[in-house]
Motif scaffolding. Structure first.
Motif, PDB file in Angstrom:
ATOM      1  N   ILE A  21      22.390  35.619  41.857  1.00  0.00           N
ATOM      2  CA  ILE A  21      21.715  36.912  41.769  1.00  0.00           C
ATOM      3  C   ILE A  21      20.214  36.635  41.765  1.00  0.00           C
ATOM      4  N   THR A  22      19.512  37.207  42.706  1.00  0.00           N
ATOM      5  CA  THR A  22      18.056  37.044  42.757  1.00  0.00           C
ATOM      6  C   THR A  22      17.431  38.368  42.327  1.00  0.00           C
ATOM      7  N   GLY A  23      16.975  38.398  41.099  1.00  0.00           N
ATOM      8  CA  GLY A  23      16.418  39.623  40.544  1.00  0.00           C
ATOM      9  C   GLY A  23      15.114  40.045  41.190  1.00  0.00           C
ATOM     10  N   GLU A  24      14.342  39.089  41.711  1.00  0.00           N
ATOM     11  CA  GLU A  24      13.045  39.415  42.313  1.00  0.00           C
ATOM     12  C   GLU A  24      13.215  40.172  43.630  1.00  0.00           C
ATOM     13  N   THR A  25      14.245  39.828  44.392  1.00  0.00           N
ATOM     14  CA  THR A  25      14.447  40.445  45.708  1.00  0.00           C
ATOM     15  C   THR A  25      15.569  41.479  45.708  1.00  0.00           C
TER      16      THR A  25
END
Length: 138
Positions: free
Chosen positions: A60-64
């Motif tokens: 999970i990439t929270g920034e993107t």
């Protein structure tokens, strides 16, 4: 003619009120859709790991605002790739945003992931053993 204008103005008032009431409903639908899709994808990754006897990585990439699931051995073999609305923030709690479902269906790490969605806070808790998880609001 005057009666038609009165009817038309009444109709416009009703429509404008209903449009202003739709905005909170839309955020509720988006939040429910996010959690429904995420849970379905996690169950799918767990079932795929069990049926194919291969580790499945969840990243999970929270920034993107994305998450994807792939085979741990073959990094280019994506099982699921999703984006979610920018109004939803996923952050690590006691667990990082990268974990795996093992070939026996268990999860590699346990803990919580924090989600801030449309003004509300949620906690996704992954339990030790059997790869079970649940979503709870805070």
């Amino acid at each position: 003619m005057a009666e038609a204008l009165i009817t038309l103005s009444g109709f416009l008032v009703i429509v404008s009120i209903s449009i202003t009431l739709m905005n909170p409903l839309l955020s509720v639908v988006k939040r429910e859709n996010f959690f429904t899709l995420l849970k379905a994808d996690l169950y799918y990754a767990q079932l795929y790991a069990l049926s194919h006897q291969r580790e499945q990585s969840i990243i999970i990439t929270g920034e993107t605002n994305r998450y994807y699931i792939n085979d741990s051995r073959y990094a280019l073999d994506l099982l699921v790739y999703r984006t979610y609305p920018a109004d939803i923030a996923v952050k690590p709690g006691t667990m990082p945003l990268t974990f795996k479902f093992l070939p026996d269906g268990n999860i590699s790490r346990f803990g919580t992931i924090l989600v801030h969605a449309y003004g509300d806070f949620y906690r996704i808790t992954f339990q030790l053993g059997r790869g079970r998880f649940y979503v709870a609001d805070e």
